[in-house]
Design an enzyme around this catalytic site. Structure first.
Site, PDB file in Angstrom:
ATOM      1  N   ASP A 534     -23.392 -34.543 -22.255  1.00  0.00           N
ATOM      2  CA  ASP A 534     -23.620 -34.595 -22.915  1.00  0.00           C
ATOM      3  C   ASP A 534     -23.214 -33.929 -23.877  1.00  0.00           C
ATOM      4  O   ASP A 534     -22.922 -32.668 -23.467  1.00  0.00           O
ATOM      5  CB  ASP A 534     -25.280 -34.619 -23.548  1.00  0.00           C
ATOM      6  N   GLU A 614      -3.376 -31.112   6.782  1.00  0.00           N
ATOM      7  CA  GLU A 614      -4.361 -31.383   5.741  1.00  0.00           C
ATOM      8  C   GLU A 614      -3.774 -30.094   5.207  1.00  0.00           C
ATOM      9  O   GLU A 614      -4.143 -30.788   3.195  1.00  0.00           O
ATOM     10  CB  GLU A 614      -5.734 -31.974   6.318  1.00  0.00           C
TER      11      GLU A 614
END
Ligand code: GLA
Length: 726
Positions: A534, A614
Site C-alpha cells: 500500500d 542456465e
C-alpha cells in the site's frame, strides 16, 4: 494559483493541469461538493437540484424549505445525524452517549506548499513544486465543540489532489470518534463502473470491474493490515472507459492498517465513493484539546482512460511519496536465500551463495528467515533477534564480512512486529503480545503480534532492529509481517478502541526513525508477499515484495493488477527455481526473467543447482536488465493486453520523451498450436523511425502502432527494445 476562492459565488476551486475540483459554501453554511472532472474555469453548480422529496429530512436552518435536504445534496464531509442517510465520513458519540453532530463551515485557509501529517505518511511536495498548495477548511459544531479541519493538498502537474481530516475536540467534555473517513466523492448521477482489487495470500490484487448498482458496495480490511484480500485502492469509471479513453477517478489510501471503502448508488441514482479508516474495533476518545488525524487519500482523475490514471499514480508514488536515496537510485540486484534454502542453511552455504552471486553479476545476498534464535522452522524465536551462531558457524558480523569478502553486499530479513511464544522475549514479556486477558490468543503461523501501540514496546523493537543493522555493513532490510491482528487488546490502553490506529502510528514511528538513522539501507516491505502492498508502506519502503507466488505465469496477473495503482519500481519480483515450488509449473528462464525484470528484479534460487548454460543465460539476462533498468524504473507503463481475456500478456515501458521503449510479451498458457499474435505498442513518437535492437530492424512509428509486432506462434515470450533513430 491552484486553489481559488471566489467570494461572489462562495466557491473554492482546486485546479490541476487537467482537472478541477470544486466545492460550495452554501447559504446555510454547509459545504457542498460541486465537481471533480476535466479542467473547467466555470462555476459548476448546475449539478445541484432541489425538490421536495418524501422522507428526506430538512435541516432546521432551511426553515420551512422542504426542497433542501442533505439526504440528496452532494457533500464534502457528510456526517452522521445531519439527515443524510448515505454513508457518513464522521460518526461522533459525545460523553453522554449521544450520536451525531451537525457541522457548519467556519473558515478556510489557502496555504503555499503541501501539508504533511504528524505521525502518518503523506505525499510531499519539494521546492521545485512551487505550485503545490494546501486548502484547510474548518467546520465546527457548537454543542460538542468538535472542529473538523478538512485538508486538501494539490500537486497540479501530477494531476493529484489529496485529502485528510483532523478532528479536534475544542469542547469541555470528552467525545469519541466512532468512524473517520478521509475522502468522499459525491456524483449527482449514477451510471458508473467500479474497479477494485481483490485477492488472497499468493494471489494478490486481481482487478475486478462491475457496474455499480443500488445499495452500498463495501471493500476493506478488518485485519489490522491493509491485507491480501482487498487492496486499499478503487477506481470509479464511466461505463465505456477503457485503457485509452473515457473518464475515471481513483482513490488510494496512504495507510497500512484496516480500511473501509464504499461505493454506493442511492434512491435518486446518485453515486457516493468514500474511503477511510475501518470502523472495526475503532472508537477513538478525544479529551478536551486532543485531536485525531485520518490517514491521507490520494485522488486522481483522468479523462483519457486508465492508462493516464496509472501514469499519474505511478509518478506521484515514485517521486512524491517514496523517499530516500532509493527513490531515484538503481536498486541492488539481489539473491534471496528463502526459496534457495528456506530454513536449511549454514553460514558456509550463505557465503557460497555470495560467491555464486558474484560470479553471476548479482549485487547482494539477502539472508532470509532462519538465522536467529533457535529458528529452524516457523514455530519459534520471533523476537530473539540475535544470530544462531551454532547454525551459522560464526557471528552475524563475521558472516556479513564473509559475504562482503565475496564482493557482494549483505541484506537481512526481520519480522520485528512479531513474537513467538517459544522465545526469550515472550518468556521475559508475555504481556507484550496483543491478547485478551483470560482468553487464549489466536495464533497464526504459530506467532503473536507485538503491541506496537505501546511506545515502550515500539522503542524496544526499534532498538532490536538497530542492534541487528549495527552488526556490520548491512545494506538492505526485508521487513516482514506474517499475520493479521485478531485481538486488538492492549493491556495498557486507556481505551481499546485506539489500539489499531496507535499500532499503525507506532509502526510508522519505528520506520521513520530507521529511515533517518540508516539513510543508506534499502528497506523492502513484505507481508506474506503482498499483504501490505500500500501507499502507506511505500513512504518508508520504496519497494515491497509483491507476492509469495513467484510463478511467472501467475505473476502476470498479480503484476498486471498491481500496475493500476503502483509503479514497477515498487514491485519486488524475483526469478525463482523451476518447477516453481508453489505451483509446480515449468516456465522458461527467459519468461521468468522478463516477468521479474518488470519489477525490482532479483533471484530466489540456489545457483549451485543451475547448469552452466542456465548460468550463462542469467548473465545475459542481467546484462539486459542493467541496460533497461532505468527505463523500467522511470518509464511510463502501458498495459497492452488484459491477461484475463487475452492469450498473451503484453506490457510496455516507454521513456517519457518517447526516445525508447521496451515491450514485453508472454504467452499465458503455451500450447503447441498457438497462433501468432500482434502486439501494438503505445506512447511512441509519431513520424519518427525506431530501431529494434535484437533484430536490428527499423520501423516507422505510425506503422508500428497500427500494424503491431508479431509474436510468432513458436515464441513463448519476447522482449523488444526500440530506440528512436530519427
Ligand atoms: C514470508 C515472506 C517470504 C519469506 C518468509 C520467511 O512468507 O513473504 O518471502 O521471507 O516469510 O518466513
Amino acid at each position: 494559483m491552484a486553489i481559488i476562492f471566489d467570494s461572489l459565488s462562495n466557491t473554492i476551486t482546486i485546479h490541476t493541469d487537467h482537472s478541477s475540483y470544486q466545492m460550495l459554501i452554501d447559504r446555510y453554511g454547509y459545504l457542498l461538493h460541486l465537481y471533480y472532472g476535466q479542467r473547467s474555469e466555470l462555476i459548476m453548480d448546475q449539478s445541484l437540484s432541489y425538490a421536495d422529496r418524501g422522507f428526506s429530512g430538512n435541516p432546521y436552518a432551511a426553515g420551512l424549505d422542504r426542497t433542501y435536504s442533505l439526504d440528496f445534496l452532494p457533500q464534502e464531509f457528510p456526517v452522521q445525524g445531519s439527515g443524510d442517510f448515505r454513508s457518513p465520513m464522521l460518526v461522533i458519540r459525545d460523553h453522554s452517549g449521544v450520536y451525531g453532530c451537525d457541522l457548519h463551515y467556519d473558515h478556510h485557509e489557502i496555504r503555499e506548499g503541501k501539508y504533511s501529517l504528524e505521525k502518518l505518511p503523506a505525499v510531499y511536495a519539494e521546492a521545485k513544486d512551487d505550485d503545490a498548495q494546501t486548502l484547510a477548511v474548518t467546520l465546527t459544531n457548537e454543542r460538542t465543540g468538535i472542529e473538523a479541519t478538512l485538508l486538501y493538498g494539490v500537486l497540479p502537474h501530477l494531476d493529484m489532489i489529496t485529502r485528510a481530516v483532523t478532528i479536534t475536540n475544542r469542547g469541555t467534555n470528552s467525545v469519541t470518534v466512532c468512524r473517520l473517513a478521509s475522502a468522499c466523492l459525491d456524483f449527482t448521477d449514477g451510471d458508473y463502473d467500479l474497479m477494485t482489487f481483490y485477492g488472497r495470500h499468493t494471489m494478490e490484487r486481481i482487478p475486478e470491474r462491475r457496474a455499480l448498482s443500488h445499495g452500498e458496495f463495501t471493500i476493506g480490511s478488518r485485519r489490522g493490515y491493509s491485507s491480501h484480500q482487498f487492496n486499499p485502492m478503487m477506481i470509479l469509471l464511466d461505463r465505456d472507459t477503457s485503457e485509452t479513453s473515457g473518464r475515471c477517478w481513483s482513490m488510494q489510501f496512504v495507510y497500512s492498517g484496516g480500511f473501509r471503502a464504499v461505493a454506493s448508488l442511492d434512491q435518486y441514482d446518485q453515486t457516493r465513493v468514500q474511503m477511510g479508516l475501518s470502523d472495526e474495533k475503532f472508537s477513538y476518545p478525544l479529551q478536551p484539546g486532543e485531536e485525531l488525524t485520518s490517514p491521507e487519500v490520494i485522488m486522481s482523475f483522468s479523462s483519457t482512460g486508465l492508462e493516464t490514471l496509472s501514469h499519474n499514480l505511478h509518478k506521484c508514488i515514485r517521486t512524491h511519496l517514496c523517499r530516500g536515496i532509493y527513490r531515484d537510485a538503481s536498486r541492488p540486484l539481489l539473491l534471496n536465500s528463502w526459496e534457495a534454502c528456506y530454513f536449511d542453511f549454514t553460514g558456509e552455504k550463505i557465503a557460497e551463495l555470495a560467491k555464486d552471486a558474484r560470479s553471476l553479476g548479482i549485487d547482494m545476498v539477502v539472508l532470509d528467515d532462519g538465522w536467529f534464535g533457535r529458528r529452524n522452522d516457523d514455530f519459534r524465536s520471533l523476537g530473539d533477534w540475535y544470530a544462531n551462531e551454532e547454525k551459522l558457524g560464526c557471528t552475524l558480523s563475521e558472516l556479513i564480512q564473509k559475504v562482503n569478502d565475496q564482493g557482494v553486499s549483505f541484506g537481512i530479513w526481520l519480522e520485528p512486529e512479531m513474537i513467538s511464544e517459544d522465545s526469550d522475549l515472550y518468556r521475559a514479556h508475555p504481556d507484550w503480545a496483543l491478547a485478551i486477558p483470560g482468553e487464549k490468543p489466536v495464533r497464526a503461523r504459530n506467532q503473536l503480534v507485538l503491541d506496537l501501540s505501546r511506545p515502550e514496546i515500539a522503542d524496544a523493537v526499534y532498538a532490536s532492529v538497530c542492534h541487528v543493522l549495527d552488526q556490520g555493513n548491512v545494506r538492505y532490510l526485508k521487513w516482514d509481517c506474517n499475520r493479521s491482528i485478531c485481538e486488538a487488546f492492549s493491556c495498557h490502553a486507556d481505551d481499546q478502541g485506539k489500539v489499531l490506529y496507535d499500532y499503525m502510528t507506532g509502526l510508522y514511528g519505528i520506520l521513520e526513525r530507521l529511515n533517518n538513522r540508516y539513510p543508506d539501507v534499502l528497506i523492502e516491505g513484505c507481508s506474506g508477499g503482498g499483504g501490505r502492498f500500500d501507499a502507506g508502506m511505500l513512504y518508508y519502503t520504496p519497494q515491497i515484495w509483491c507476492s509469495d507466488n513467484t510463478d511467472a505465469t501467475d505473476r502476470l496477473m498479480i503484476q498486471y493488477g498491481t500496475s493500476f495503482g503502483y509503479p514497477a519500481s515498487a514491485v519486488g519480483a524475483h526469478v525463482s527455481a523451476c518447477p516453481n515450488h508453489l505451483t509446480g509449473r515449468i516456465t522458461s528462464l527467459k519468461t521468468r526473467g522478463i516477468v521479474a525484470m518488470s519489477g525490482t528484479y532479483g533471484f530466489e534460487l540456489d545457483p549451485s543447482l543451475l547448469s552452466e548454460e542456465e548460468k550463462e543465460d542469467i548473465r545475459m539476462q542481467i546484462a539486459d536488465y542493467r541496460r533497461f533498468e532505468n527505463l523500467i524504473r522511470t518509464g511510463l507503463y502501458y498495459r497492452l493486453t488484459d491477461p484475463a481475456i487475452s492469450s498473451v500478456c503484453a506490457w510496455e515501458f516507454a521513456a517519457e520523451d518517447g526516445s525508447e521503449a521496451l515491450i514485453c510479451a508472454v504467452r499465458i498458457n503455451k500450447i503447441d498450436q498457438d497462433s501468432a499474435v500482434k502486439i501494438r505498442p503505445r506512447g511512441l513518437l509519431s513520424d519518427v523511425v525506431y530501431k529494434e535492437s535484437a533484430a536490428g530492424r527499423e520501423y516507422e512509428a505510425g506503422r508500428l502502432a497500427e500494424e503491431g509486432l508479431l509474436l510468432s506462434a513458436d515464441c513463448d515470450s519476447a522482449l523488444y527494445h526500440f530506440t528512436c533513430i530519427t
